[in-house]
Design a protein around this motif. Structure first.
Motif, short mmCIF file in Angstrom:
data_model
loop_
_atom_site.label_atom_id
_atom_site.label_comp_id
_atom_site.label_asym_id
_atom_site.label_seq_id
_atom_site.Cartn_x
_atom_site.Cartn_y
_atom_site.Cartn_z
N MET A 62 0.88 -1.16 0.00
CA MET A 62 0.00 0.00 0.00
C MET A 62 0.92 1.22 0.00
N ILE A 63 0.80 2.07 -1.00
CA ILE A 63 1.74 3.17 -1.13
C ILE A 63 1.15 4.51 -0.68
N SER A 64 -0.16 4.59 -0.58
CA SER A 64 -0.78 5.78 0.00
C SER A 64 -2.20 5.42 0.43
N PHE A 65 -2.73 6.18 1.37
CA PHE A 65 -4.14 6.04 1.72
C PHE A 65 -4.66 7.35 2.26
N GLY A 66 -5.95 7.58 1.98
CA GLY A 66 -6.62 8.79 2.44
C GLY A 66 -7.94 8.43 3.09
N ALA A 67 -8.39 9.26 4.00
CA ALA A 67 -9.65 9.02 4.70
C ALA A 67 -10.36 10.34 4.93
N ALA A 68 -11.69 10.29 4.89
CA ALA A 68 -12.52 11.47 5.12
C ALA A 68 -13.77 11.04 5.87
N VAL A 69 -14.10 11.77 6.93
CA VAL A 69 -15.32 11.47 7.69
C VAL A 69 -16.52 11.85 6.83
N ALA A 70 -17.40 10.87 6.58
CA ALA A 70 -18.56 11.10 5.72
C ALA A 70 -19.78 11.54 6.52
N GLY A 71 -20.16 10.77 7.54
CA GLY A 71 -21.35 11.12 8.30
C GLY A 71 -21.63 10.14 9.41
N ARG A 72 -22.68 10.43 10.18
CA ARG A 72 -23.05 9.62 11.34
C ARG A 72 -24.42 9.01 11.13
N HIS A 73 -24.53 7.71 11.39
CA HIS A 73 -25.78 6.98 11.28
C HIS A 73 -26.25 6.62 12.68
N ASP A 74 -27.35 7.24 13.12
CA ASP A 74 -27.83 7.04 14.48
C ASP A 74 -28.70 5.78 14.57
N VAL A 96 -26.79 11.67 9.40
CA VAL A 96 -26.34 13.06 9.41
C VAL A 96 -25.08 13.17 8.57
N PRO A 97 -25.16 13.74 7.36
CA PRO A 97 -23.96 13.89 6.54
C PRO A 97 -23.09 15.03 7.05
N TYR A 98 -21.78 14.85 6.96
CA TYR A 98 -20.82 15.88 7.34
C TYR A 98 -20.11 16.40 6.09
N ASP A 99 -19.44 17.52 6.25
CA ASP A 99 -18.58 18.05 5.19
C ASP A 99 -17.36 17.14 5.10
N PRO A 100 -17.19 16.40 3.98
CA PRO A 100 -16.10 15.43 3.93
C PRO A 100 -14.71 16.04 3.87
N GLU A 101 -14.62 17.35 3.66
CA GLU A 101 -13.32 18.00 3.67
C GLU A 101 -12.91 18.47 5.07
N ALA A 102 -13.83 18.38 6.03
CA ALA A 102 -13.57 18.95 7.36
C ALA A 102 -12.61 18.11 8.19
N ARG A 103 -12.72 16.78 8.10
CA ARG A 103 -11.85 15.92 8.90
C ARG A 103 -11.27 14.84 8.00
N THR A 104 -9.99 14.98 7.70
CA THR A 104 -9.35 14.08 6.74
C THR A 104 -8.00 13.59 7.26
N PHE A 105 -7.51 12.54 6.59
CA PHE A 105 -6.21 11.95 6.94
C PHE A 105 -5.56 11.48 5.65
N TYR A 106 -4.24 11.67 5.53
CA TYR A 106 -3.54 11.21 4.33
C TYR A 106 -2.08 10.88 4.68
N ARG A 107 -1.60 9.77 4.14
CA ARG A 107 -0.19 9.42 4.26
C ARG A 107 0.28 8.72 2.98
N GLU A 108 1.55 8.94 2.65
CA GLU A 108 2.25 8.17 1.62
C GLU A 108 3.25 7.28 2.34
N LEU A 109 3.31 6.01 1.92
CA LEU A 109 4.04 5.00 2.69
C LEU A 109 5.28 4.47 1.97
N ARG A 110 6.24 4.10 2.78
CA ARG A 110 7.39 3.39 2.25
C ARG A 110 6.97 1.98 1.84
#
Length: 201
Positions: free
Chosen positions: A33-45, A51-65
């Motif tokens: 796996m050379i990279s991965f990204g994540a974005a919070v989409a929403g909450r299902h009660d 409840v959908p969220y702004d997917p750009e508000a909370r994100t994560f990204y890394r490029e891997l060795r």
């Protein structure tokens, strides 16, 4: 079988986290796996409210060795990442996955995190393998995975093999371009997740 009302009372909200991975081959271990990204989409009660969220508000990204010498040039070319640069500068997988686990636990406070993907099988295979291999655990458990392709098939009563993005109603699809950059695509996929979960088929 537990009645739906009782299951709702016993459960916590689910937090859907869209994850996209890029890899240099078909399976983890022999390939990386050379990279991965994540974005919070929403909450299902538990009451069924989504409840959908702004997917750009909370994100994560890394490029891997990379973790092995093997790679498939065609697979590597999809992401456009430079493998030699990743060998020099990529984040060590153990560090990246530990950081990711901490991020998931922080954003998912009070909820149960669920990885969402389209289709989820490829991305989940790499992500879960890497989590277990480099951290010993998964913040999603062993089955906290939502396949958006299957969700669409179930909502429309279509055979799974008949489902493709090009056959979906335009209003379900994100207006974002699919770039094969893992974070871009995770955000795009989060919008699809939100649209599907609020869509009345």
């Amino acid at each position: 079988m537990i009645p739906p009302d009782r299951a709702r009372r016993k459960s916590r909200p689910s937090l859907y986290i869209s994850v996209d991975i890029e890899a240099d081959g078909p399976i983890p271990g022999p390939y990386s796996m050379i990279s991965f990204g994540a974005a919070v989409a929403g909450r299902h009660d538990p009451d069924g409210t989504y409840v959908p969220y702004d997917p750009e508000a909370r994100t994560f990204y890394r490029e891997l060795r990379p973790i092995s010498e093997k790679f498939v040039p065609e697979a590597l070319a999809v992401s456009g990442l430079d493998r030699d640069r990743l060998l020099r500068e990529g984040t060590e997988p153990a560090t990246a996955l530990a950081d990711f686990t901490a991020w998931v636990r922080e954003v998912a406070t009070g909820t149960q995190p669920v990885m969402a993907g389209y289709p989820a099988s490829y991305d989940w295979t790499f992500l879960y393998w890497y989590l277990l291999r480099f951290t010993g655990e998964s913040p999603f458990g062993h089955s906290g995975c939502l396949d958006l392709k299957s969700l669409y098939a179930a909502k429309t009563n279509l055979p799974l093999r008949a489902v493709a993005k090009r056959t979906m109603p335009r209003e379900l699809l994100s207006a974002r371009r699919h770039t094969h950059h893992a974070l871009d695509d995770a955000i795009e996929q989060a919008e699809l997740c939100n649209n599907l979960l609020t869509w009345e088929a």
